[in-house]
Design a protein around this motif. Structure first.
Motif, short mmCIF file in Angstrom:
data_model
loop_
_atom_site.label_atom_id
_atom_site.label_comp_id
_atom_site.label_asym_id
_atom_site.label_seq_id
_atom_site.Cartn_x
_atom_site.Cartn_y
_atom_site.Cartn_z
N HIS A 144 0.81 -1.21 0.00
CA HIS A 144 0.00 0.00 0.00
C HIS A 144 0.85 1.27 0.00
O HIS A 144 0.41 2.32 -0.46
CB HIS A 144 -0.96 0.00 1.19
N TYR A 189 1.35 3.56 -3.01
CA TYR A 189 0.34 4.58 -3.35
C TYR A 189 0.03 5.43 -2.12
O TYR A 189 -1.11 5.84 -1.90
CB TYR A 189 -0.92 3.90 -3.87
N ARG A 219 -3.52 7.38 -1.40
CA ARG A 219 -4.35 6.93 -0.28
C ARG A 219 -4.67 8.09 0.66
O ARG A 219 -5.82 8.28 1.08
CB ARG A 219 -3.62 5.82 0.47
N LYS A 263 -8.26 10.07 1.64
CA LYS A 263 -8.71 10.25 3.02
C LYS A 263 -8.97 11.72 3.34
O LYS A 263 -9.95 12.05 4.02
CB LYS A 263 -7.66 9.69 3.99
N ILE A 294 -11.01 1.75 0.59
CA ILE A 294 -10.29 1.49 -0.65
C ILE A 294 -10.33 0.00 -0.97
O ILE A 294 -9.97 -0.84 -0.13
CB ILE A 294 -8.83 1.97 -0.56
N TRP A 301 -8.55 -2.55 -2.96
CA TRP A 301 -7.26 -2.69 -3.65
C TRP A 301 -7.38 -3.79 -4.71
O TRP A 301 -7.49 -4.97 -4.38
CB TRP A 301 -6.16 -3.02 -2.65
#
Length: 546
Positions: A305, A308, A312, A316, A328, A330
């Motif tokens: 994660h 990104y 992300r 948020k 999210i 994924w």
């Protein structure tokens, strides 16, 4: 006043949270009226992370001046709300390249080149250069890796020398360490911290403060023990238990009196009383129960994660200000190519395709763009995500699956995405793309202009390929709007579809300029469109910039 330097080292394990800790401490000092900035010293031999796999290093964070840097610089910018420059990320590769270049020119007059003093002098020069280029009063310097790593030793030796040269009153060492938990006995252990401090002291650095990271609450007796065995002031042994809310860290440090101790140690007086009201409201907003909206992030590095990280966080930020929570989904792009994960795409209220390089998973990302277009699902494409949105649209209007980017098919009869002209003769990969801040002129009446509420914006780029202007007219006739262009009209910066609730792609990376107290306009517009698609009510949470 003389510039003050705070040096951060790590103990026991890597990824202990030095970057977030440094960024959060920077925030507490900024709240007291000081001009702060930060620098990351990375011990690897790469010149920068630009050619490194995200699996190895997480995302590449791009600055205004085009520097490709460590993701910790994203933490610094988001927490402290500052704009950094290329001297704020220094690597061993850069240091050695500079020294060898000077040696080849004869700058050392035939002398023998050594780690001490030549390498350490260059490291010290780059550390002190930060204040000169940013006018910062306090510079926070983080050394990557862990004490004991061979590759970190020249950096640590440089920090030792700097205390002697700059004065004890202008330098401070903070050691961020980890307290492992032994499940069998149900206790935290301080011995690894003691060993890491001993290793640090053996090279001449005595920490002024220890941040003891842990997944469990730390008893007072353990803090007393660390203070005793590591010879650190008891006030300066600070427990930092893992929190579920990233942006709560500055508040936890404030409660622990960290900033007050630092100012006292550096001989500084608070210029203004910190006002944490907005920051507390932000953290409370994170914790508040909110309706969920599902965003499918279709990428090729979704197992990690951190690849990104900024995307992300930007999602948020936008969700927080709209009073919703982003979940999210994924989705690995190659799974879509193999017919898997389609059900996740179908349950999404919005689809985001981020940037990336290489051919793996490309057809899966194109499939995601096609699904968004045909099912009227809100879509946001970033850099490559915009380019593949264009490729998918080309395949639709030309009714030919061979339409492509020349990055993936040099023989395509419809090269709707092609190399920038200035990239044609470039053979080296590192640092040779269109990088950094460039202006974008917005077209009135478009979704992009409505989101920004401005006519000219500046955004950070990282790409080699662009929209092929040969196809601009035919695309416009088919319903694509080029809502953002370079001021000379030559480069397409933003594309959006006219007959779609929200299908927009940017050639730049808006995620790098999103802040927790100031979400990026395009991310906010995208999440809002996803809420409307999901029929999820929004409850705007307006906050002034902190």
């Amino acid at each position: 006043m003389a510039t003050k330097y705070i040096f951060f080292t790590g103990g026991v394990v890597s990824s202990v949270g030095k970057g977030v800790t440094a960024a959060a401490i920077g925030r507490t000092l900024k709240e007291r009226g000081f001009a702060v900035t930060a620098q990351k010293l990375d011990p690897y031999l790469n010149v920068d992370p630009g050619t490194m796999s995200p699996y190895q290093h997480g995302e590449v964070y791009v600055l205004d001046d085009g520097a490709e840097t460590d993701l910790d610089l994203g933490h610094y910018e988001r927490f402290m709300d500052v704009r950094l420059n290329r001297v704020c990320n220094t690597t061993t590769g850069q240091i050695y390249a500079e020294i060898i270049s000077k040696e080849r020119r004869g700058d050392f007059l035939g002398g023998t080149i050594q780690v001490i003093p030549h390498i350490t002098n260059e490291i010290k020069r780059r550390i002190t250069l930060v204040a000169k280029t940013t006018n910062a009063e306090i510079v926070l310097v983080e050394v990557g890796g862990t004490v004991g790593d061979i590759e970190s030793q020249p950096f640590l030796e440089s920090l030792r020398q700097l205390r002697r040269e700059l004065g004890r009153e202008n330098t401070m060492y903070i050691h961020v360490t980890w307290l492992p938990y032994i499940g069998a006995t149900g206790e935290l252990k301080t011995k690894p911290t003691q060993h890491s401090v001993s290793e640090l002291r053996s090279i001449g650095i005595n920490p002024d403060m220890i941040i003891a990271r842990s997944d469990y609450p730390v008893e007072r007796s353990l803090l007393d023990k660390i203070s005793l065995y590591c010879d650190v002031d008891r006030r300066a042994v600070v427990p930092m238990t893992t929190t579920s809310v990233l942006y709560e860290v500055p508040l936890l440090l404030e409660e622990a009196g960290v900033a007050d101790f630092i100012l006292e140690r550096l001989g500084l007086e608070t210029r203004r009383q910190p006002d944490w009201n907005l920051w507390r409201r932000l953290v409370a907003q994170v914790r508040r129960e909110k309706p969920k909206v599902k965003i499918a992030l279709v990428g090729k590095y979704v197992e990690l994660h951190d690849a990104y990280m900024s995307v992300r966080e930007a999602l948020k930020h936008a969700a927080l200000h709209l009073g919703v929570e982003v979940e999210i989904l994924w989705i690995h792009a190659t799974d879509l190519e193999r017919g898997r994960s389609l059900e996740m795409l179908e349950e999404a209220h919005g689809i985001l395709v981020p940037g990336g390089f290489g051919s793996r998973g490309i057809e899966g990302k194109i499939l995601a763009a096609r699904y968004a277009r045909t099912h009227k699902v809100p879509y946001l494409g970033l850099c490559l995500g915009m380019q593949l949105m264009v490729v998918e649209f080309a395949r639709y209007i030309f009714n030919d699956e061979r339409a492509n980017s020349t990055e993936f098919d040099r023989t395509t009869p419809y090269p709707v995405i092609d190399l920038l002209p200035e990239q044609q003769q470039i053979t080296e990969m590192g640092g040779t793309m269109r990088l950094g801040l460039y202006p974008c002129q917005l077209k009135p009446g478009t979704k992009a202009a409505q989101a920004y509420q401005e006519s000219l914006v500046q955004e950070r780029h990282r790409h080699r390929f662009e929209f092929n202007n040969t196809y601009r007219q035919v695309f416009e006739e088919a319903g694509m709007i080029f809502s953002g262009l370079s001021p000379d009209g030559r480069l397409v910066e933003i594309a959006e579809l006219a007959d779609h609730p929200f299908m927009l792609g940017t050639q730049f990376h808006p995620e790098f300029l999103s802040r927790p107290t100031r979400p990026h306009p395009l991310f906010k517009a995208f999440v809002k469109a996803a809420c409307e698609y999901a029929r999820v009510p929004i409850q705007p949470f307006e906050m002034e910039a902190v």
